[in-house]
Each structure stands twice: as structure tokens, then as C-alpha cells.
Design a protein around this motif. Structure first.
Motif, short mmCIF file in Angstrom:
data_model
loop_
_atom_site.label_atom_id
_atom_site.label_comp_id
_atom_site.label_asym_id
_atom_site.label_seq_id
_atom_site.Cartn_x
_atom_site.Cartn_y
_atom_site.Cartn_z
N ARG A 3 2.37 4.18 -6.08
CA ARG A 3 1.42 4.85 -6.99
C ARG A 3 2.12 5.67 -8.05
O ARG A 3 1.53 6.05 -9.06
CB ARG A 3 0.50 5.78 -6.18
CG ARG A 3 -0.53 5.00 -5.43
CD ARG A 3 -1.39 5.87 -4.56
NE ARG A 3 -2.29 5.00 -3.84
CZ ARG A 3 -3.53 4.73 -4.21
NH1 ARG A 3 -4.04 5.30 -5.28
NH2 ARG A 3 -4.28 3.89 -3.52
N SER A 37 -5.61 2.70 -13.37
CA SER A 37 -6.80 2.82 -12.50
C SER A 37 -6.38 2.75 -11.04
O SER A 37 -6.99 3.34 -10.17
CB SER A 37 -7.82 1.74 -12.82
OG SER A 37 -7.49 0.54 -12.20
N ARG A 38 -5.26 2.02 -10.76
CA ARG A 38 -4.79 1.94 -9.38
C ARG A 38 -4.18 3.26 -8.94
O ARG A 38 -4.41 3.73 -7.83
CB ARG A 38 -3.75 0.82 -9.26
CG ARG A 38 -3.01 0.75 -7.96
CD ARG A 38 -1.88 -0.26 -8.06
NE ARG A 38 -1.01 0.04 -9.18
CZ ARG A 38 0.07 0.81 -9.13
NH1 ARG A 38 0.43 1.35 -8.01
NH2 ARG A 38 0.79 1.03 -10.20
N SER A 39 -3.38 3.86 -9.84
CA SER A 39 -2.61 5.03 -9.39
C SER A 39 -3.34 6.35 -9.62
O SER A 39 -3.11 7.30 -8.90
CB SER A 39 -1.25 5.06 -10.09
OG SER A 39 -1.43 5.06 -11.47
N GLN A 43 -0.06 -5.82 -10.63
CA GLN A 43 -0.62 -6.15 -11.93
C GLN A 43 0.03 -7.39 -12.54
O GLN A 43 -0.58 -8.05 -13.36
CB GLN A 43 -0.42 -4.98 -12.92
CG GLN A 43 -1.33 -3.80 -12.65
CD GLN A 43 -0.74 -2.91 -11.60
OE1 GLN A 43 0.36 -2.45 -11.76
NE2 GLN A 43 -1.47 -2.67 -10.53
N ASN A 79 -10.52 3.92 -6.59
CA ASN A 79 -11.20 2.61 -6.69
C ASN A 79 -11.78 2.35 -8.07
O ASN A 79 -12.80 1.70 -8.20
CB ASN A 79 -12.33 2.51 -5.66
CG ASN A 79 -11.77 2.23 -4.28
OD1 ASN A 79 -10.59 1.92 -4.13
ND2 ASN A 79 -12.59 2.36 -3.26
N LYS A 124 -4.97 -1.22 -15.89
CA LYS A 124 -5.17 -1.58 -14.47
C LYS A 124 -4.24 -0.74 -13.59
O LYS A 124 -4.63 -0.24 -12.55
CB LYS A 124 -4.86 -3.08 -14.31
CG LYS A 124 -5.08 -3.63 -12.92
CD LYS A 124 -6.34 -4.44 -12.79
CE LYS A 124 -6.72 -4.60 -11.33
NZ LYS A 124 -5.79 -5.49 -10.61
N ASN A 171 -4.78 -6.90 -3.12
CA ASN A 171 -5.72 -5.79 -3.02
C ASN A 171 -5.60 -4.81 -4.18
O ASN A 171 -5.58 -3.60 -3.99
CB ASN A 171 -5.50 -5.06 -1.68
CG ASN A 171 -6.73 -4.31 -1.26
OD1 ASN A 171 -7.84 -4.62 -1.70
ND2 ASN A 171 -6.56 -3.29 -0.44
N ASN A 172 -5.48 -5.35 -5.42
CA ASN A 172 -5.38 -4.53 -6.63
C ASN A 172 -4.13 -3.68 -6.72
O ASN A 172 -4.05 -2.75 -7.51
CB ASN A 172 -6.60 -3.60 -6.79
CG ASN A 172 -7.82 -4.38 -7.19
OD1 ASN A 172 -7.72 -5.39 -7.86
ND2 ASN A 172 -8.97 -3.92 -6.74
N ASN A 173 -3.12 -3.96 -5.88
CA ASN A 173 -1.89 -3.17 -5.95
C ASN A 173 -0.88 -3.76 -6.92
O ASN A 173 0.09 -3.11 -7.27
CB ASN A 173 -1.24 -3.07 -4.57
CG ASN A 173 -2.04 -2.15 -3.68
OD1 ASN A 173 -2.49 -1.11 -4.12
ND2 ASN A 173 -2.22 -2.54 -2.44
N ASN A 195 0.80 -1.22 0.00
CA ASN A 195 0.00 0.00 0.00
C ASN A 195 0.84 1.27 0.00
O ASN A 195 0.30 2.36 0.03
CB ASN A 195 -0.89 0.03 1.26
CG ASN A 195 -2.04 -0.94 1.13
OD1 ASN A 195 -2.60 -1.07 0.06
ND2 ASN A 195 -2.36 -1.62 2.22
#
Lengths: 150, 273
Positions: B91, B229-231, B118, B235, B226, B114-116, B86
Motif C-alpha cells: 500500500r 484508490s487501492r492504497s 495495476q 474499497n 487505480k 483482487n485489485n492489488n 495483500n
């Protein structure tokens, strides 16, 4: 009816620097390809391609080459070309531009590829004498290609 | 026109090499490249966060308008490091990849990512210490984490080529030919190969042509989206777009749709709904 079929690869060789490597000969390239075949496919691979691989055309100024391989060895030959790291004594990359069943298709592709490169080079050079020279060469080559009815 | 992407080029410290990479990849036919920095989580894990320096992109010539991204690969050897995914510095990178050293860590990284993350990249130059199963790779596909295959060691050395071919076959079987990413992992520009040559190489190594093609074109684009969208989004719902703001609002106000919207909004306000 029963004819030995070949595939002709049009290949571009990229070297580390932009100098023309005049020491490089078609036999250097051929021996490098045979070494790659032996490394990747062993004695069986060498047997399948013995006396059948040929470097038909090699132009050191542009780095373009046409290589003939047996048709059933096409995919494996492409793997060997991709695994080439050194040719002669120079580090290089081999990029396959076109695969054809005849030399004529490779020749056509070579013309269009070279013309594209010249055109891009002309667009990259600033206005001046050099740009006019490249434009002159492009126009002359286009006329010659038209006469060849390609 | 298919956009081929090369998502694993070792980040060169010299700026001239960055230009060389961009030039050669452009000539080969790639339209997007990512420079990769690999860090060992042991060395950069400080106070439950990862402290990594963001590398500088110093590309002077970009004749093919190549899109250049920054990627981070974290080599994980302890489960405590996973909570640091996290970290805010992650990011700043466009793509984040993880390289777990053991089977347990692989499962934990994917379950707790947790989507961090790819990309999942495994060290294919040696025989894997554990047997790869469908249960390892299925959570990756559910979490949209792509499994990466790097081909550069197969070109450099015949011993590692053997290992890469056998690992490729395992990965293809276990992933059911879906969710794979193909990249070079090259340190030197002369080890990058053209996209169609790479597809042919993968076919001989055991990964079907269509999967290899997807691994070079559509899957990397999904990874980049992806990462974005994460950075850059909240959400995946809201994205702040810069440089639009007031000029767009003015345009809307002056356009017909804007007038109608204002009328209906004022009517609603009067009727008290």
C-alpha cells in the motif's frame, strides 16, 4: 509536378554532461544516422536513403540540428533517430522537436524553441547581472525575429 | 494539455541520477514519472508476506513540477506468492506490477489479484515460452490490469529488438489494441525517448498510433488513479482527505446552505422521521 520531396527534422541532442563537444561534426552525425538505417532497415533501407540524407544545420552550443530525409522515409527515419545511442564518441539522446516539409518551418520552430529556453533560463536564474544579460539577449533576439517577419 | 507519463524508470540508487531523470524527462515532455523497484518474490516472501524496503525519493530540483511516484514490480515464480499481494507494504507504493514467469501463473495472478495489481508486465526481450491468447488478456481488461510494453531493449540491442517487435505484434492482436501501457524501462536517463518518438516507434513495431498515444497518456493516468484508490481509499468508496476537516465544517456551518441544512435536519428530527 514530379518533385523530390523531403522532410526536415528539427532535432535536439542531449548529452550526458553539459560540456560543449567541439569534436563533433555534421559528418559524424551523418555516419551515425546511416549506421542506424543499416541496422534497422538493412541494405534496402540504405538504398532508399543513399545520398539523400543530409545534416543541414548543427549547432553544438545549443545541441540543435536540422536533418533532411526523403519524404517517404519519414517514419522510418524517426525510428532511426530514436535508436541513436552514440554520436561520434559521445553518449547522447536524440529528441525530435519538429517535422516540416521545408527548412523555413524548422527555422521558425527553432527560433520559438530557443526563445522559450532562454525565457525559462532567465526565470530560473536569481536576480542579478546574469539575469539582466539573458534578458538583454532575449530582447535583441525578439527584435531580430520580428524583423525577419516570422 | 495532454499529460504524458513514463511509468517504468529503474530506481537509481544515487540521488544525482534521480535529478537527471527528472530533468531529462521534463525536457522531453513527460509530466509524471514512476521509479520502479523490481523484486524476486522468492527472496522477499517471508511468512506469507512480502518484505520490501520502501525506497527514498531524494529529488532536489524539480523545475517542471513533475509528479514522481514509486512503483514495485514483483517477479512471481510460485503460486504461493500470490497470497502475499495483500501485504501492507504494497500500500505504500503508488503502483504495483506483476511479472509472472509461466502461463499458469499469469492466469492465477490475474484471477486472484483482487485489485492489488495495476500492471502486467511480461519479459518481451525473449520469445514468450507460451502462445499468448485472447483468454490470457481478456481477464486483465475486465480487472482493469494494463499490459505493459517496454521499448528500451529495442534501442539497446538488435537481437532483442527482433523479439520485442514480434511480441508487440502478438500483444496488439491479442489485446485488440486496448488496455496497453507503453513505457521505457530505462536504467539510464539517456535511454528515455520523447513521447511522440515513442508513438512513432510503436507504430513501426505494430501497435497503432492511437493505442500508443493512449498507452502514454490516458492509460497511465487510469493506472495511477487505480493505485491511489487501492492504497488511499476503502474499497474505492471512502477517502480520508487530510488538512480539510474542521475548517470546512466551519465554512459549511456559516454558509447559507449550512443554515438551510440545519433547519431541515432539525425539522426532520422534530417530526420524528
Amino acid at each position: 509536378m514530379v518533385r523530390l520531396k523531403y522532410r526536415y527534422f528539427l532535432v535536439e541532442l542531449h548529452f550526458t554532461d553539459c560540456t560543449v563537444h567541439t569534436s563533433l561534426t555534421p559528418s559524424h552525425l551523418l555516419s551515425t544516422i546511416y549506421n542506424a538505417v543499416q541496422e534497422n532497415f538493412g541494405e534496402v533501407g540504405l538504398g532508399r536513403t543513399q545520398n539523400r540524407i543530409k545534416v543541414v544545420y548543427l549547432a553544438l552550443l545549443t545541441g540543435m540540428a536540422v536533418i533532411r530525409v526523403p519524404a517517404d522515409f519519414e517514419k522510418d527515419a524517426r525510428v532511426c533517430l530514436a535508436s541513436l545511442v552514440v554520436v561520434g564518441r559521445e553518449r547522447c539522446v536524440c529528441n525530435v522537436v519538429h517535422v516540416g516539409g521545408t527548412i523555413r518551418t524548422c527555422q521558425k520552430k527553432l527560433y520559438s524553441y530557443s526563445l522559450n529556453r532562454l525565457h525559462r533560463q532567465m526565470l530560473d536564474t536569481p536576480d542579478g547581472r546574469e539575469r539582466d544579460q539573458i534578458r538583454g539577449v532575449l530582447e535583441r533576439t525578439l527584435e531580430e525575429v520580428k524583423q525577419l517577419s516570422y | 494539455m495532454e499529460r504524458f507519463c513514463e511509468l517504468n524508470l529503474k530506481f537509481p540508487t544515487k540521488p544525482e541520477k534521480q535529478d537527471e531523470f527528472v530533468y531529462l524527462c521534463g525536457r522531453m515532455g513527460y509530466r509524471t514519472i514512476a521509479f520502479n523497484v523490481t523484486v524476486d518474490a522468492n527472496k522477499v516472501f517471508i511468512k506469507n508476506q512480502l518484505k520490501v524496503d520502501l525506497p527514498e525519493l531524494r529529488v532536489t530540483e524539480n523545475p517542471t513540477n513533475m509528479r514522481i511516484l514509486r512503483r514495485l514490480t514483483i517477479v512471481v515464480s510460485d503460486s504461493n506468492h500470490i497470497r502475499a499481494f495483500n501485504s501492507p507494504i504494497l500500500r505504500k507504493f503508488d503502483i504495483v506490477a506483476v511479472q509472472p514467469k509461466t502461463e499458469d501463473l499469469l492466469n492465477q495472478c490475474i484471477a486472484r489479484c483482487n485489485n492489488n495489481i495495476q500492471i502486467l508486465s511480461l519479459d518481451l526481450t525473449r520469445p514468450l515460452p507460451y502462445r499468448l491468447k485472447h483468454t490470457h488478456i481478456q481477464p486483465c481488461q475486465l480487472n482493469n490490469v494494463y499490459v505493459e510494453v517496454c521499448y528500451v531493449s529495442a534501442i539497446k540491442d538488435s537481437a532483442t529488438c527482433r523479439n520485442i517487435v514480434s511480441n508487440c505484434r502478438d500483444i496488439n492482436w491479442v489485446s485488440r489494441s486496448r488496455g496497453l501501457l507503453v513505457s521505457s524501462g530505462a536504467e539510464d536517463p539517456l535511454f528515455v525517448r520523447g513521447p511522440y518518438d515513442v508513438m512513432n516507434l510503436m507504430t513501426v513495431f505494430g501497435i497503432p498510433f492511437k493505442t500508443a498515444r493512449a498507452g502514454l497518456s490516458t492509460n497511465p493516468q487510469a493506472v495511477i488513479l487505480k493505485g491511489r484508490s487501492r492504497s488511499q481509499t476503502f474499497n474505492g468508496l471512502v477517502e480520508k482527505v487530510e488538512g480539510v476537516g474542521e475548517s470546512l465544517v466551519e465554512k459549511l456551518r456559516l454558509s447559507k446552505e449550512g443554515e438551510e441544512f440545519e433547519e431541515s435536519a432539525s425539522k426532520k428530527h422534530k417530526s420524528g422521521s
